[in-house]
Structures are given as structure tokens and as C-alpha cells.
Design a protein around this motif. Structure first.
Motif, PDB file in Angstrom:
ATOM      1  N   LEU A  36       0.835  -1.211   0.000  1.00  0.00           N
ATOM      2  CA  LEU A  36       0.000   0.000   0.000  1.00  0.00           C
ATOM      3  C   LEU A  36       0.860   1.248   0.000  1.00  0.00           C
ATOM      4  O   LEU A  36       0.585   2.216  -0.735  1.00  0.00           O
ATOM      5  N   ALA A  37       1.923   1.241   0.824  1.00  0.00           N
ATOM      6  CA  ALA A  37       2.803   2.417   0.891  1.00  0.00           C
ATOM      7  C   ALA A  37       3.508   2.639  -0.444  1.00  0.00           C
ATOM      8  O   ALA A  37       3.679   3.788  -0.890  1.00  0.00           O
ATOM      9  N   CYS A  38       3.894   1.560  -1.112  1.00  0.00           N
ATOM     10  CA  CYS A  38       4.551   1.699  -2.418  1.00  0.00           C
ATOM     11  C   CYS A  38       3.574   2.158  -3.488  1.00  0.00           C
ATOM     12  O   CYS A  38       3.943   2.932  -4.384  1.00  0.00           O
ATOM     13  N   GLN A  39       2.330   1.703  -3.406  1.00  0.00           N
ATOM     14  CA  GLN A  39       1.312   2.174  -4.349  1.00  0.00           C
ATOM     15  C   GLN A  39       1.122   3.686  -4.203  1.00  0.00           C
ATOM     16  O   GLN A  39       1.031   4.417  -5.210  1.00  0.00           O
ATOM     17  N   ARG A  40       1.080   4.157  -2.990  1.00  0.00           N
ATOM     18  CA  ARG A  40       0.944   5.596  -2.741  1.00  0.00           C
ATOM     19  C   ARG A  40       2.129   6.350  -3.333  1.00  0.00           C
ATOM     20  O   ARG A  40       1.964   7.389  -3.989  1.00  0.00           O
ATOM     21  N   LEU A  41       3.339   5.819  -3.137  1.00  0.00           N
ATOM     22  CA  LEU A  41       4.539   6.475  -3.653  1.00  0.00           C
ATOM     23  C   LEU A  41       4.530   6.517  -5.184  1.00  0.00           C
ATOM     24  O   LEU A  41       4.848   7.543  -5.800  1.00  0.00           O
ATOM     25  N   LEU A  42       4.127   5.416  -5.817  1.00  0.00           N
ATOM     26  CA  LEU A  42       4.110   5.355  -7.280  1.00  0.00           C
ATOM     27  C   LEU A  42       3.043   6.285  -7.855  1.00  0.00           C
ATOM     28  O   LEU A  42       3.241   6.896  -8.921  1.00  0.00           O
ATOM     29  N   LEU A  43       1.909   6.382  -7.185  1.00  0.00           N
ATOM     30  CA  LEU A  43       0.868   7.310  -7.639  1.00  0.00           C
ATOM     31  C   LEU A  43       1.355   8.748  -7.532  1.00  0.00           C
ATOM     32  O   LEU A  43       1.069   9.592  -8.402  1.00  0.00           O
ATOM     33  N   MET A  44       2.056   9.068  -6.467  1.00  0.00           N
ATOM     34  CA  MET A  44       2.635  10.415  -6.323  1.00  0.00           C
ATOM     35  C   MET A  44       3.605  10.706  -7.457  1.00  0.00           C
ATOM     36  O   MET A  44       3.587  11.796  -8.052  1.00  0.00           O
ATOM     37  N   ALA A  45       4.454   9.722  -7.772  1.00  0.00           N
ATOM     38  CA  ALA A  45       5.449   9.917  -8.827  1.00  0.00           C
ATOM     39  C   ALA A  45       4.792  10.120 -10.186  1.00  0.00           C
ATOM     40  O   ALA A  45       5.301  10.863 -11.034  1.00  0.00           O
ATOM     41  N   ALA A  46       3.645   9.495 -10.388  1.00  0.00           N
ATOM     42  CA  ALA A  46       2.941   9.614 -11.660  1.00  0.00           C
ATOM     43  C   ALA A  46       1.980  10.795 -11.692  1.00  0.00           C
ATOM     44  O   ALA A  46       1.303  11.020 -12.704  1.00  0.00           O
ATOM     45  N   GLY A  47       1.895  11.535 -10.600  1.00  0.00           N
ATOM     46  CA  GLY A  47       0.989  12.686 -10.547  1.00  0.00           C
ATOM     47  C   GLY A  47      -0.465  12.295 -10.415  1.00  0.00           C
ATOM     48  O   GLY A  47      -1.357  13.073 -10.764  1.00  0.00           O
ATOM     49  N   LYS A  48      -0.752  11.107  -9.917  1.00  0.00           N
ATOM     50  CA  LYS A  48      -2.131  10.623  -9.807  1.00  0.00           C
ATOM     51  C   LYS A  48      -2.656  10.672  -8.373  1.00  0.00           C
ATOM     52  O   LYS A  48      -3.818  10.371  -8.123  1.00  0.00           O
ATOM     53  N   TRP A  49      -1.802  11.019  -7.428  1.00  0.00           N
ATOM     54  CA  TRP A  49      -2.198  10.939  -6.029  1.00  0.00           C
ATOM     55  C   TRP A  49      -3.002  12.164  -5.600  1.00  0.00           C
ATOM     56  O   TRP A  49      -2.624  13.284  -5.891  1.00  0.00           O
ATOM     57  N   GLU A  81      -9.571   2.151   2.014  1.00  0.00           N
ATOM     58  CA  GLU A  81      -9.176   2.117   0.609  1.00  0.00           C
ATOM     59  C   GLU A  81      -9.909   3.194  -0.196  1.00  0.00           C
ATOM     60  O   GLU A  81      -9.322   3.839  -1.071  1.00  0.00           O
ATOM     61  N   LYS A  82     -11.177   3.397   0.101  1.00  0.00           N
ATOM     62  CA  LYS A  82     -11.966   4.380  -0.649  1.00  0.00           C
ATOM     63  C   LYS A  82     -11.469   5.797  -0.386  1.00  0.00           C
ATOM     64  O   LYS A  82     -11.364   6.619  -1.309  1.00  0.00           O
ATOM     65  N   ARG A  83     -11.164   6.112   0.876  1.00  0.00           N
ATOM     66  CA  ARG A  83     -10.751   7.473   1.213  1.00  0.00           C
ATOM     67  C   ARG A  83      -9.357   7.804   0.677  1.00  0.00           C
ATOM     68  O   ARG A  83      -9.105   8.920   0.235  1.00  0.00           O
ATOM     69  N   TRP A  84      -8.461   6.842   0.726  1.00  0.00           N
ATOM     70  CA  TRP A  84      -7.077   7.145   0.342  1.00  0.00           C
ATOM     71  C   TRP A  84      -6.773   6.839  -1.127  1.00  0.00           C
ATOM     72  O   TRP A  84      -5.894   7.479  -1.725  1.00  0.00           O
ATOM     73  N   PHE A  85      -7.491   5.872  -1.725  1.00  0.00           N
ATOM     74  CA  PHE A  85      -7.145   5.496  -3.106  1.00  0.00           C
ATOM     75  C   PHE A  85      -8.306   5.650  -4.083  1.00  0.00           C
ATOM     76  O   PHE A  85      -8.151   5.349  -5.274  1.00  0.00           O
ATOM     77  N   GLY A  86      -9.446   6.100  -3.601  1.00  0.00           N
ATOM     78  CA  GLY A  86     -10.559   6.333  -4.507  1.00  0.00           C
ATOM     79  C   GLY A  86     -11.214   5.038  -4.957  1.00  0.00           C
ATOM     80  O   GLY A  86     -11.210   4.027  -4.258  1.00  0.00           O
ATOM     81  N   ALA A  87     -11.759   5.067  -6.183  1.00  0.00           N
ATOM     82  CA  ALA A  87     -12.520   3.924  -6.689  1.00  0.00           C
ATOM     83  C   ALA A  87     -11.625   2.792  -7.188  1.00  0.00           C
ATOM     84  O   ALA A  87     -12.059   1.643  -7.308  1.00  0.00           O
ATOM     85  N   PHE A 152       3.279 -19.211  -8.455  1.00  0.00           N
ATOM     86  CA  PHE A 152       3.453 -18.052  -7.577  1.00  0.00           C
ATOM     87  C   PHE A 152       2.107 -17.418  -7.283  1.00  0.00           C
ATOM     88  O   PHE A 152       1.202 -17.429  -8.130  1.00  0.00           O
ATOM     89  N   LEU A 153       1.984 -16.826  -6.088  1.00  0.00           N
ATOM     90  CA  LEU A 153       0.907 -15.897  -5.783  1.00  0.00           C
ATOM     91  C   LEU A 153       1.559 -14.722  -5.074  1.00  0.00           C
ATOM     92  O   LEU A 153       2.196 -14.890  -4.028  1.00  0.00           O
ATOM     93  N   ILE A 154       1.406 -13.525  -5.656  1.00  0.00           N
ATOM     94  CA  ILE A 154       2.110 -12.336  -5.159  1.00  0.00           C
ATOM     95  C   ILE A 154       1.112 -11.213  -4.956  1.00  0.00           C
ATOM     96  O   ILE A 154       0.259 -10.960  -5.813  1.00  0.00           O
ATOM     97  N   VAL A 155       1.216 -10.533  -3.815  1.00  0.00           N
ATOM     98  CA  VAL A 155       0.423  -9.330  -3.592  1.00  0.00           C
ATOM     99  C   VAL A 155       1.319  -8.136  -3.913  1.00  0.00           C
ATOM    100  O   VAL A 155       2.490  -8.091  -3.516  1.00  0.00           O
ATOM    101  N   THR A 156       0.775  -7.182  -4.654  1.00  0.00           N
ATOM    102  CA  THR A 156       1.618  -6.127  -5.203  1.00  0.00           C
ATOM    103  C   THR A 156       0.812  -4.834  -5.387  1.00  0.00           C
ATOM    104  O   THR A 156      -0.423  -4.881  -5.510  1.00  0.00           O
ATOM    105  N   PRO A 157       1.475  -3.673  -5.402  1.00  0.00           N
ATOM    106  CA  PRO A 157       0.774  -2.435  -5.782  1.00  0.00           C
ATOM    107  C   PRO A 157       0.207  -2.566  -7.195  1.00  0.00           C
ATOM    108  O   PRO A 157       0.846  -3.170  -8.069  1.00  0.00           O
ATOM    109  N   THR A 158      -0.949  -2.020  -7.420  1.00  0.00           N
ATOM    110  CA  THR A 158      -1.554  -2.101  -8.756  1.00  0.00           C
ATOM    111  C   THR A 158      -0.637  -1.506  -9.819  1.00  0.00           C
ATOM    112  O   THR A 158      -0.549  -2.024 -10.939  1.00  0.00           O
ATOM    113  N   GLU A 159       0.060  -0.426  -9.477  1.00  0.00           N
ATOM    114  CA  GLU A 159       0.943   0.233 -10.432  1.00  0.00           C
ATOM    115  C   GLU A 159       2.128  -0.647 -10.852  1.00  0.00           C
ATOM    116  O   GLU A 159       2.724  -0.415 -11.895  1.00  0.00           O
TER     117      GLU A 159
END
Length: 625
Positions: A36-49, A81-87, A152-159
Motif C-alpha cells: 500500500l505504501a509503495c502504491q501511494r509512492l508510485l501514484l505520487m510519482a505519476a501525478g495521480k495521487w 481504501e476508498k478514502r485514500w485510493f478512490g474507486a 506463484f501468488l504475489i500481492v503487489t501495488p496495482t501500479e
């Protein structure tokens, strides 16, 4: 989208800052909150946060960690999830599975290439993929919830999900040259990840099958008209020589042969023995572990079984159903690791109990001893190994029995009333049989055993609970003594070997057997051997069974009456049991409605006799010498 080096380093830094979660709430909670923390960081880097109007990120992330570590309300996750990452879903699941494993591993008939191919895939599955994903994308290994059996089963940031899937798909052919893996990703909500994981895994499995069917590009090697083919696979163009052999090998087979020298599986076996001092001493018998190597050929193993080896293939019963029953990520993680540990410990304990390190007839350099077994596959919920024929049934049966005893350690409390076990197929054959044929035949034997296990499970489900008995797993086996490799399917072989005469009223086998019944037969065969029943007497009774039901009955009863006292006493229990059974008259049991209707366990017992260790009464030394 590629991950810039600066952001890769920042991802690693973010994950490092959350190590306290791992220490306090465990690896699963750490995997989720760090993703989750990495997803937030990647969204910030992409200007989507978009920062919410109110809220404390660190405090709420801590509550998410607590929810996944200790359990909690899924509704809190949906709100977070809704408040911090939207839909959009913040996280995704990546699922991957190796393609056509058997075609890659058993492409060669020679043991070094088979061992090397299996080792390459296992190293990629258990170690190298995690290392490469961390190196190239900054992904912590804890994001891998499960890695075993080529999957494999891996949990990962969507980005990052598509990048991780693409990197896994790139890595396999890059490392092996010819093996491929299919990887897909699917967004998943935090709520589903927490309490509906089984459904998500089932859907991913379906999507993965579709992706495999749609795969169009496979590794390809040009072959010139005047080129020489590989001496091992005879498929691809030869490129180089490896080691002392004069054979020219293709690049893929060279990779396999190089990897056959690695001792990864042996090291795991020795590590297990280091935790069991008594077993270690019994197994090595004074030999140094550093001086013991793999068997050079199957003939090395076969010499301990009079030229015969035993191939053992086993697979957990309905493991997929257990996975789909698991609701939380924590349960899945615990189940996957418990399953892996249960299978490895069952295999290693059985090998160490029934076998021991043997001296080489001609020492090779620093190698003075060899391990009298070959582990071809051991991962996920299945295994395939080769041992001396004289101890193969005992080794295989012990593995299945020990795995069954691990139920309470692996399954969650709410699944303890489900059937838990492992079906198996055992093959005895000459040591010159190609490994590919060993695997193909044991595959069919295992399928027959699993079919009977499923049939019994279905029958038990229709019985009132107060009358139902604990269902058992089944075991099937086949003994082939001919020099030629059979060109028939197992069902055809059984018809040819065990349905003599034109009347079609007898079948000289009752296979497959439930676990407890196979144990009884195996012990009885060992007691007969220990009681001094001669091979000549065994062969005479076996031949009598092929002379028709009436004549066989009279001749066997006559021969039994002339046996020495000890073997006759051993067989008395079997005869009395037959007389008490419904629709039975020794050595036959009638199965109304079945074709053929008359069947017998007696020939199975006589065939087992040749490949068991002698037992004295209830016990005895069953260690292969």
C-alpha cells in the motif's frame, strides 16, 4: 512503464521503514501495508495521487496492519481504501504458473539433464525469481505469498502488477532458454484480500488457464541443414561440449547439465538430518556428508534392488478445494508454508529411515559415497522420486502415512473435519527405463488412485454422518519386469496382465488399495518373506492363479496345505478374513455387477513379496542395505 532507479531505491526505503510491522504483526501484514505504501509512492510519482481532506496516513496504515495481522472488521478496510485510493483498487494479485513442466524436465532420458532441469525450475521458483524482482523492481520477498510447485501468488501495488508479471515471464526463458511461465495480474480490494481470498484465487486460476491457451510465442532455435543435433534431446542444434563427455549439446541441455552439479535438494535433506541426530547417524553410518554425491546413473540406485528401481509419484488430495476454502491471506500463507513443510519432512524422514548412504564402487574424486535416491520433483503438493526397488513400497507408503498425520499442523481448525491425505502411484521397473516413461506410467497410476479416492469421498458424503467413516487415500502400483518399454496405457496393461482366459470372469488384482489395506498387504508380504516362504513357492502359486477360477482355487489350497508351518500360519489370518467376508471364498472376492466379477488380492500379495524386506512377526529391520 519501467521503474526508474531512484524510485526503485525509494520503494526499498519505504519497505525498510515498515519493518516494525513484520516484527509486530507478521509477514502477511507487512506485505499488505508495504505494498500500500509503495502504491501511494508510485501514484505520487505519476501525478495521480490525491490527498484526502482529513486523515492520518501512518495511524490508519497501522490499523490495516493490525487487521491483517490479528484479524478485524473488513468494513474498516473498505473505508480506508476508498478514502485514500478512490474507486481504483490499491493492490493486485499476480498469479503465475510454469508451462509444460514435464516436456521441459523429461525432455532427456539421462539423469543429469533431468536433475538439472528440475533444479533450474525449483531454484527459479523458490529463490531466484524473488531475488531478481527485488534487484530490478525493489520488490521485497515478503510480497510473495506462495511459491512452490512451479507457481506463484504475489500481492503487489496495482501500479507494479503488470511489470512484475512481465518480469517473471521474461526471467524463465532468460535463465533456462526453453522453459516458459505464464503470469497474469488482477486488481483486488482490501476487503476481498482479507476475507474472500479463496474466490479470488479461483478466479485467477481460471484466467491463468485462459492465458496459457492463448500463448502464441515459444522459444525457437534455427537449425541449419548441415547442422548437428544435440546428443541429449535431439531437438535443437548442438552448440558446445560440456565436461569430459564428447557429446555436443544444445544451449538448453548445457544449462541443465551445468545445473545438475548443484546440491540444493541434497543440502535441504542434510539440513533436515542435522536436526535429527539419531537419523543422521543411522543414515551416514560414519560417512562424511561432504563426501557423498548424487547417484551418477539410475544403475547405481538399481544395483541395490537387483537391477530394479521404484518410481514414486504422490499428490495431495483435493488441495485446490482447501485453497478455495481459505478466506484470509493469513490462512493462505500459513497453509502454503505448512503444506510445503509437511511434504518435505515426510519425504526426508522416510528416506532417512529406510535408506542409508552407500559407498561408491569406484570413488570419483572427493566423492566416496552416494545417496541411493533421486528426488526429481518436490514442491507444491506433489513429489516424484526414484529409490531402489527393494524398499520402494515402504518408502512411498511411509511418505503417504506421515503426510496424513500432518493434518492438524496444516489445516485451519474449521477444516479439520475434511478429508486430508495423499494418493500415490508406485512403479517397479528395470533401472534402464527412461525417466520419461516412468513418469508417464506413474501419472496414470496416480490418476487411477485419485479417481478411487474421489469416488469414495463422494460415497461417504451421501452416508449419514453417524454412519460415515474417515475416508482414506488410495494407492496404485505396477511391477514391470520386461526389458522393453511398454507401449500401452496402464488400463490396457492391467487387462493384458491380470485378466487371463476367454471367460472374462476373473481379474487377478484388487488395485488400487486404500492406504490401510495396502499397509496390511505390505506387512503380510514382509512376514511371509521373514517366515521363509521361498520364491519357488511364490511363483508356483502365482502361476496357478492363471489356470481358471476353479482349478486355481483347488491348486492354491493344496499348495497352502503343503507349506512349512511358519508361512502357513502367516497366511491363516488372510484365509480366515476371506472366509468371514461377504461374497468371498479364498482367494476370490465376488463383486456383483462388476466386470470381471471375481477378483483377488492374492496375486498382489505374491508380487509384493519380491520387493519387500523380510519382517519377523510384527516388526523387523526394513532398512535397505
Amino acid at each position: 512503464m519501467s521503474t526508474p532507479t531512484s524510485y526503485k531505491d525509494r520503494l526499498s526505503q519505504v519497505c525498510d521503514e515498515l519493518n516494525w510491522v513484520k516484527e509486530q504483526f507478521g509477514e502477511v501484514a507487512y506485505a499488505v501495508v508495504s505494498a500500500l505504501a509503495c502504491q501511494r509512492l508510485l501514484l505520487m510519482a505519476a501525478g495521480k495521487w490525491q490527498e484526502p481532506m482529513a486523515g492520518d496516513w501512518d495511524a490508519e496504515l497501522s490499523r490495516v496492519a493490525q487487521t491483517f495481522g490479528e484479524g478485524g472488521e473488513a468494513a474498516n478496510l473498505a473505508d480506508f481504501e476508498k478514502r485514500w485510493f478512490g474507486a481504483e483498487a490499491a493492490l493486485a494479485l499476480v498469479s503465475a504458473d510454469t508451462d509444460k513442466v514435464k516436456s521441459y524436465v523429461y525432455e532427456s532420458a539421462k539423469i543429469p539433464e533431468v536433475r538439472g532441469a528440475s533444479g533450474l525450475l525449483q531454484d527459479l521458483n523458490e529463490k531466484e525469481t524473488a531475488e531478481e524482482l527485488h534487484k530490478r523492481l525493489g520488490m521485497p520477498p515478503e510480497w510473495i505469498i506462495y511459491a512452490g510447485g512451479g507457481s506463484f501468488l504475489i500481492v503487489t501495488p496495482t501500479e507494479l502488477a503488470d511489470q512484475i508479471a512481465a518480469e517473471i515471464a521474461r526471467l524463465y526463458p532468460a535463465k533456462t532458454l526453453t522453459a516458459t511461465i505464464t503470469a497474469i495480474s488482477q486488481p483486488v480490494s482490501l476487503s476481498d484480500l482479507h476475507s474472500a481470498l479463496g474466490e479470488q484465487v479461483r478466479e485467477l486460476g481460471f484466467l491463468l488457464k485462459v492465458a496459457k491457451l492463448q500463448r502464441k510465442v515459444m522459444p525457437y532455435f534455427d537449425t541449419l541443414p548441415h547442422g548437428e543435433f544435440c546428443a541429449v534431446c535431439n531437438i535443437r542444434p548442438a552448440r558446445e561440449r560440456y565436461g569430459d563427455t564428447p557429446d555436443l549439446l544444445c544451449a538448453s541441455c548445457t544449462q541443465k547439465r551445468k545445473h545438475s552439479d548443484k546440491r540444493r535438494m541434497l543440502n535441504k535433506f542434510i539440513e533436515f538430518l542435522n536436526g535429527e541426530p539419531q537419523l543422521r547417524e543411522k543414515y551416514f553410518r560414519g560417512a562424511s556428508p561432504e563426501a557423498a554425491s548424487w547417484a551418477e546413473t539410475l544403475a547405481d540406485i538399481g544395483q541395490l534392488g537387483d537391477g530394479y528401481v521404484g518410481a514414486i509419484l504422490a499428490d495431495g488430495d483435493d488441495i485446490g478445494q482447501f485453497v478455495h476454502s481459505l478466506e484470509t491471506l493469513q490462512e493462505y500463507h500459513r497453509f502454503a508454508h505448512g503444506l510445503e513443510k509437511a511434504i518435505e519432512e515426510a519425504v526426508f524422514h522416510s528416506l532417512a529411515t529406510h535408506l542409508h548412504c552407500h559407498p561408491l564402487s569406484s570413488p570419483r574424486g572427493r566423492w566416496t559415497h552416494f545417496h541411493p535416491f533421486e528426488i526429481i520433483a518436490l514442491g507444491g503438493d506433489d513429489l516424484f522420486l526414484i529409490v531402489p526397488a527393494s524398499i520402494a513400497f515402504e518408502v512411498g507408503l511411509s511418505i503417504v502415512e506421515e503426510f496424513a498425520q500432518a493434518k492438524s499442523c496444516v489445516l485451519p481448525s474449521d477444516l479439520q473435519d475434511h478429508h486430508w491425505g495423499m494418493s500415490a502411484g508406485f512403479l517397479i521397473c528395470p533401472d534402464h527405463f527412461p525417466i520419461y516413461f516412468m513418469r508417464a506410467i506413474t501419472d496414470e497410476l496416480l490418476a487411477r488412485a485419485k479417481q478411487e479416492t474421489r469416488r469414495k469421498l463422494y460415497t461417504q458424503q451421501r452416508v449419514p454422518s453417524e454412519q460415515a467413516r474417515e475416508p482414506e487415500s488410495y494407492i496404485d502400483f505396477l511391477i514391470l519386469k520386461g526389458a522393453a518399454t511398454p507401449r500401452r496405457h496402464v488400463e490396457e496393461l492391467l487387462s493384458v496382465l491380470y485378466e487371463p482366459g476367454e471367460r472374462g470372469d476373473v481379474r487377478l488384482t484388487e488395485r488400487p488399495y486404500p492406504l490401510s489395506r495396502f499397509r496390511e498387504l505390505l506387512d503380510l508380504a514382509g512376514q511371509l518373506k521373514g517366515a521363509g516362504l521361498s520364491r519357488t513357492q511364490v511363483q508356483a502359486m502365482a502361476q496357478a492363479l492363471y489356470r481358471g477360477r476353479e482349478q486355481a482355487t483347488l491348486e492354491i489350497l493344496y499348495r497352502l496345505s503343503r507349506l512349512p508351518e511358519q508361512p502357513r500360519r502367516v497366511l491363516d489370518d488372510l484365509i480366515q478374513q476371506s472366509l468371514r467376508a461377504e461374497n468371498a471364498l479364498f482367494p476370490w472376492t465376488e463383486h456383483p455387477g462388476a466386470r470381471p466379477p471375481y477378483r483377488t488380492t492374492f496375486l498382489d500379495l505374491l508380487e509384493l513379496y519380491e520387493f519387500v524386506q523380510p519382517l519377523q512377526g510384527e516388526g523387523g529391520d526394513d532398512d535397505a542395505s
